[in-house]
Write an enzyme that holds these catalytic residues in place. Structure first.
Site, short mmCIF file in Angstrom:
data_model
loop_
_atom_site.label_atom_id
_atom_site.label_comp_id
_atom_site.label_asym_id
_atom_site.label_seq_id
_atom_site.Cartn_x
_atom_site.Cartn_y
_atom_site.Cartn_z
CG HIS A 197 -47.74 14.16 -60.58
ND1 HIS A 197 -47.40 15.31 -59.89
CD2 HIS A 197 -46.89 13.20 -60.14
CE1 HIS A 197 -46.39 15.04 -59.08
NE2 HIS A 197 -46.06 13.77 -59.20
CG HIS A 207 -49.57 20.26 -62.50
ND1 HIS A 207 -50.06 21.40 -63.11
CD2 HIS A 207 -50.36 19.24 -62.93
CE1 HIS A 207 -51.10 21.07 -63.87
NE2 HIS A 207 -51.29 19.77 -63.79
P1 AMP Z 1 -43.43 13.30 -57.48
O1 AMP Z 1 -42.30 12.93 -56.58
O2 AMP Z 1 -44.66 12.49 -57.22
O3 AMP Z 1 -43.68 14.78 -57.52
O4 AMP Z 1 -42.98 12.83 -58.92
C1 AMP Z 1 -42.44 13.67 -59.89
C2 AMP Z 1 -42.02 12.79 -61.02
O5 AMP Z 1 -41.80 13.59 -62.17
C3 AMP Z 1 -40.72 12.01 -60.77
O6 AMP Z 1 -40.98 10.61 -60.90
C4 AMP Z 1 -39.79 12.51 -61.88
O7 AMP Z 1 -38.96 11.50 -62.40
C5 AMP Z 1 -40.76 13.04 -62.91
N1 AMP Z 1 -40.26 14.09 -63.79
C6 AMP Z 1 -39.59 15.21 -63.42
N2 AMP Z 1 -39.31 15.96 -64.51
C7 AMP Z 1 -39.84 15.30 -65.58
C8 AMP Z 1 -39.88 15.55 -66.99
N3 AMP Z 1 -39.33 16.64 -67.52
N4 AMP Z 1 -40.48 14.64 -67.78
C9 AMP Z 1 -41.03 13.53 -67.26
N5 AMP Z 1 -41.04 13.24 -65.95
C10 AMP Z 1 -40.44 14.10 -65.12
#
Ligand code: AMP
Length: 114
Positions: free
Chosen positions: A103, A101
């Site tokens: 971000h 998603h």
């Molecule tokens: P990406 O690698 O750019 O897709 O980053 C995904 C990010 O989401 C990582 O930095 C994770 O630590 C973070 N993440 C995964 N699950 C959660 C959650 N439940 N709440 C907050 N952050 C999360």
């Protein structure tokens, strides 16, 4: 194709908790569960898009600008404008994207080397 069961979609629907920094009808900003800096906030538009390109292609310029203006609002709210910060968006396999998603990561509070 967008996966309605990705973890951020669940957070948007309130099925999984998060440490909210800011929320309105369009966006949600919350702390990363596994921070790599003193300040590590994630920002997401609530509408479904898998990654940066999908978000840009699916939305009109006004909506895209609104999201980026809100990122800047959060930068101000976190009081990291003067000290500096990094905004990152990972996309796809080579970009190291884990959650499908769109971000952005807002990193600050200390020197960011990555
Ligand atoms: P990406 O690698 O750019 O897709 O980053 C995904 C990010 O989401 C990582 O930095 C994770 O630590 C973070 N993440 C995964 N699950 C959660 C959650 N439940 N709440 C907050 N952050 C999360």
């Amino acid at each position: 194709m967008y996966d309605e069961n990705n973890i951020f979609a669940k957070i948007i629907r309130g099925e999984i908790p998060c440490e909210k920094i800011y929320e309105d009808e369009e966006v949600l900003f919350f702390n990363d569960i596994n921070p790599i800096a003193k300040i590590h906030v994630l920002g997401i538009p609530k509408t479904p898009s898998t990654d940066f390109s999908d978000f840009i292609l699916k939305n009109d310029p006004e909506k895209i600008a609104e999201f980026y203006k809100k990122i800047n609002m959060i930068v101000e709210k976190l009081e990291i404008r003067d000290s500096g910060y990094k905004i990152i968006t990972n996309s796809g396999d080579n970009g190291g994207q884990e959650v499908p998603h769109f971000h952005v990561h807002i990193l600050g509070g200390e020197k960011i080397n990555s």
